[in-house]
Design an enzyme around this catalytic site. Structure first.
Site, PDB file in Angstrom:
ATOM      1  N   HIS A  66       0.880  -1.039   0.014  1.00  0.00           N
ATOM      2  CA  HIS A  66       0.138  -0.231   0.345  1.00  0.00           C
ATOM      3  C   HIS A  66       0.931   1.467  -0.376  1.00  0.00           C
ATOM      4  CE1 HIS A  66      -3.917  -1.668   0.404  1.00  0.00           C
ATOM      5  NE2 HIS A  66      -3.685  -2.676   1.219  1.00  0.00           N
ATOM      6  N   LYS A 254      -7.780  14.815   4.207  1.00  0.00           N
ATOM      7  CA  LYS A 254      -7.107  13.455   3.663  1.00  0.00           C
ATOM      8  C   LYS A 254      -6.166  13.242   5.316  1.00  0.00           C
ATOM      9  CE  LYS A 254      -5.358  14.857  -0.050  1.00  0.00           C
ATOM     10  NZ  LYS A 254      -6.049  13.546  -1.206  1.00  0.00           N
ATOM     11  N   ARG A 255      -5.496  12.302   5.488  1.00  0.00           N
ATOM     12  CA  ARG A 255      -3.541  12.635   7.010  1.00  0.00           C
ATOM     13  C   ARG A 255      -3.322  13.451   6.592  1.00  0.00           C
ATOM     14  NH1 ARG A 255      -5.044   8.271  10.141  1.00  0.00           N
ATOM     15  NH2 ARG A 255      -3.112   8.994  11.452  1.00  0.00           N
ATOM     16  N   LYS A 260       1.493  14.392   1.687  1.00  0.00           N
ATOM     17  CA  LYS A 260       0.573  15.014   0.684  1.00  0.00           C
ATOM     18  C   LYS A 260       0.331  16.167   0.840  1.00  0.00           C
ATOM     19  CE  LYS A 260      -2.345  11.269   2.394  1.00  0.00           C
ATOM     20  NZ  LYS A 260      -3.244  10.384   1.824  1.00  0.00           N
ATOM     21  N   THR A 362      -7.745   7.172  -2.492  1.00  0.00           N
ATOM     22  CA  THR A 362      -9.544   6.828  -2.947  1.00  0.00           C
ATOM     23  C   THR A 362     -10.110   7.903  -3.009  1.00  0.00           C
ATOM     24  OG1 THR A 362      -9.289   6.404  -0.382  1.00  0.00           O
ATOM     25  CG2 THR A 362      -8.933   4.100  -1.777  1.00  0.00           C
ATOM     26  N   LYS A 366     -13.990   9.459  -4.210  1.00  0.00           N
ATOM     27  CA  LYS A 366     -15.097  10.137  -4.087  1.00  0.00           C
ATOM     28  C   LYS A 366     -15.249  11.263  -4.558  1.00  0.00           C
ATOM     29  CE  LYS A 366     -13.679   7.684  -0.162  1.00  0.00           C
ATOM     30  NZ  LYS A 366     -12.787   7.935   1.426  1.00  0.00           N
TER      31      LYS A 366
HETATM   32  C1  LIG Z   1     -11.351   7.960   1.681  1.00  0.00           C
HETATM   33  C2  LIG Z   1     -10.701   8.438   3.115  1.00  0.00           C
HETATM   34  C3  LIG Z   1      -9.314   8.522   3.121  1.00  0.00           C
HETATM   35  C4  LIG Z   1      -8.208   8.246   2.205  1.00  0.00           C
HETATM   36  O1  LIG Z   1      -8.033   9.691   1.309  1.00  0.00           O
HETATM   37  P1  LIG Z   1      -6.738   9.775   0.756  1.00  0.00           P
HETATM   38  O2  LIG Z   1      -7.232  11.004  -0.297  1.00  0.00           O
HETATM   39  O3  LIG Z   1      -6.788   9.142  -0.688  1.00  0.00           O
HETATM   40  O4  LIG Z   1      -5.852   9.993   1.066  1.00  0.00           O
HETATM   41  C5  LIG Z   1      -9.083   9.303   4.255  1.00  0.00           C
HETATM   42  N1  LIG Z   1      -9.424   9.007   5.576  1.00  0.00           N
HETATM   43  C6  LIG Z   1     -11.455   9.217   5.203  1.00  0.00           C
HETATM   44  C7  LIG Z   1     -12.324   9.567   6.690  1.00  0.00           C
HETATM   45  C8  LIG Z   1     -11.956   9.317   3.351  1.00  0.00           C
HETATM   46  O5  LIG Z   1     -13.131   8.727   4.759  1.00  0.00           O
END
Ligand SMILES: *Cc1c(COP(=O)(O)O)cnc(C)c1O
Length: 518
Positions: A66, A254-255, A260, A362, A366
């Site tokens: 990952h 995101k985290r 990032k 991911t 979304k």
């Molecule tokens: C989808 C999701 C992530 C992953 O987000 P990335 O932008 O792909 O790092 C992290 N936290 C939450 C709450 C999410 O719904």
């Protein structure tokens, strides 16, 4: 699994058929200890020969990687293993000896074997254990799998290329559209005349026949506006900040991690704020920058980035001279249930990781499914989003992996700092006191991380300053193009109509067919 197998196959004392009925898909490096544990159960509790147990195990496990960040590839210390699970350690030692023996037989020198060793310097390299002992190794987006083959696991790939394969991640449309964006979901069903798309997301492609239908495009904009009003109300209640649903909603959730590059977003906001203050009549479409995300408890710099976002928000939101033009919100406690309100309300999806560092992402999917346009680097699944929806319907910027690999040793962020006034302006603001007047050095660590190498660490490891200018220019383009509301809606619809590939239904089916052989 072993207990049940024995119940059903009472005559198969040698477990000949075990791997025909079981696959254990290792989701990252965390569960890899299951490998020696299965061998232990087979050998110690079921009297199977060691070599036979190894064969069964090799045909049972499959490994999904990952991340390519070196610090995320787990190594487990021998002394702790000896204390917590001594028998598993013994088995790992045996597996390690087997690897060394096999590679010596192939003619490799001691030194050439080093990268393949499962145990080295009293550390167990969990990824190596998984790769030798699995029938499949996969990455989670095309670029990521390519990097695994070319770089991260290149040694392994050269010896066993047939093991490596890609499974691009997906998201479930039932949560991320049907449940969380009822307006858009109902609209799609109405336009397509059926709800079949919920179970075969590629059917969204049917929406393309409305690409040049003005009424449809206006409805798309209206749905986004209603979702933005809902989010504005929720943010007022939860964060106490009032935002305008007519402004551009530019969202990065995101985290928090340096790769990032939330700090790229933030120094751009600082620079934009200064620009608007100096030039109040500048042509500018009002924008709301929304950020959110958690930091790991021990990641000091990530926490400083959260603090920085909140300080910028405090200063900008309380400045009456720019208040009707930009607002900044860092949402508290970003999580799935908050995401369900944010994704449907986004105009711009910020996916600005350093090229080569985001395995897939991911969140990017979304946003796309909910009609946001991607402002992103050539990284992870962004690339496949650009391929599917058309790069001309999104905003690609920044250096590509190949270029970053080439300049890796010669890169000097100070050159960018000294030659680009916007960069100097924004970076200097980290220390000027304007963001925290009683503690001017609160952001010294972030400042140093960008331009002052220290403690063996290189400066600007994630090429924030290198990509700044292109990022800023791309923002300017977005700001101009947003005003053409119908063209924007057409791009949004193009993204929605081509999000079908990113359904987790497709991903799971690929795992089932290619790896699990179902
Ligand atoms: C989808 C999701 C992530 C992953 O987000 P990335 O932008 O792909 O790092 C992290 N936290 C939450 C709450 C999410 O719904």
């Amino acid at each position: 699994m072993v207990a049940k197998y024995k119940q059903y196959f009472q005559n198969d004392l040698q477990f000949e058929e075990f791997s025909k009925y079981h696959v254990i898909q290792l989701n990252d490096t965390h569960p890899i200890i299951a490998i020696p544990e299965l061998i232990r159960v087979l050998v110690d509790e079921n009297s199977i020969d060691f070599e036979k147990a190894v064969e069964i195990t090799k045909n049972t496990f499959a490994f999904t990687n990952h991340t390519v960040l070196q610090e995320a590839l787990e190594t487990w210390p021998k002394d702790i293993m000896l204390e917590v699970c001594p028998r598993c350690f013994e088995i790992i030692e045996q597996l390690n000896e087997n690897v060394v023996k096999e590679f010596k037989k192939k003619g490799l020198s001691e030194e050439a074997i080093d990268p393949y060793r499962i145990i080295r310097f009293d550390q167990i390299r969990m990824a190596n254990l998984a790769i030798v002992m699995s029938k499949s190794v996969n990455g989670v987006a095309k670029l990521h799998t390519q990097i695994l083959k070319d770089d991260t696991f290149n040694n392994w790939y050269k010896l066993m290329p047939e093991k490596f394969n890609n499974k691009t991640n997906g998201i479930t449309p039932r949560r991320w559209l049907v449940y969380s964006n009822i307006r858009l979901s109902n609209f799609i069903t109405e336009k397509l005349g059926t709800g079949d798309w919920k179970y075969d997301l590629t059917k969204l492609k049917g929406l393309e026949k409305f690409l040049d239908d003005e009424k449809t495009l206006e409805e798309i904009n209206q749905i986004k506006y209603e979702n933005k009003k809902d989010l504005a109300k929720y943010i007022l209640e939860n964060e106490g900040i009032s935002i305008d649903p007519n402004s551009i909603f530019d969202i990065q959730i995101k985290r928090i991690h340096e790769y990032k590059r939330q700090h790229l977003n933030l120094i751009h906001i600082i620079n934009l704020y200064h620009e608007l203050k100096n030039n109040p009549d500048m042509d500018f479409y009002p924008t709301t920058f929304i950020l959110g995300g958690k930091a790991a408890p021990g990641y000091f710099r990530a926490k400083a980035i959260i603090k920085l976002a909140n300080e910028i928000a405090r200063v900008v939101n309380n400045d009456p001279y720019v208040n009707d033009k930009i607002k900044v919100v860092f949402v508290n406690n970003y999580r799935v249930s908050y995401g369900e309100k944010l994704f449907p309300a986004a105009d711009i999806s910020e996916q600005i990781s350093t090229a080569g560092k985001e395995a897939s992402g991911t969140g990017n999917m979304k946003f796309m499914l909910n009609g946001a346009l991607t402002l992103g680097t050539y990284d992870g699944a962004n690339i496949e989003i650009f391929e599917n929806a058309g790069v001309e319907n999104n905003y690609l910027f920044g250096a590509k992996v190949e270029e970053l690999n080439e300049i890796y040793n010669s890169y000097n962020p100070k050159e960018f700092y000294h030659t680009n006034e916007d960069i100097k302006d924004a970076v200097d603001a980290l220390l000027s006191g304007e963001l925290k007047d009683n503690d001017s050095y609160m952001f010294l660590d972030i400042y140093n991380s960008l331009i002052n190498p220290q403690g063996g660490e290189k400066a600007d490891n994630y090429f924030v300053l290198k990509d700044f200018e292109d990022y800023k220019k791309t923002h300017e383009k977005i700001n101009k193009e947003y005003a053409d509301r119908l063209t924007w809606a057409r791009k949004s619809l193009k993204n929605i109509a081509n999000a079908g590939y990113f359904s987790s239904d497709r991903t799971i089916l690929e795992y089932a067919k290619d790896i699990w052989k179902l």
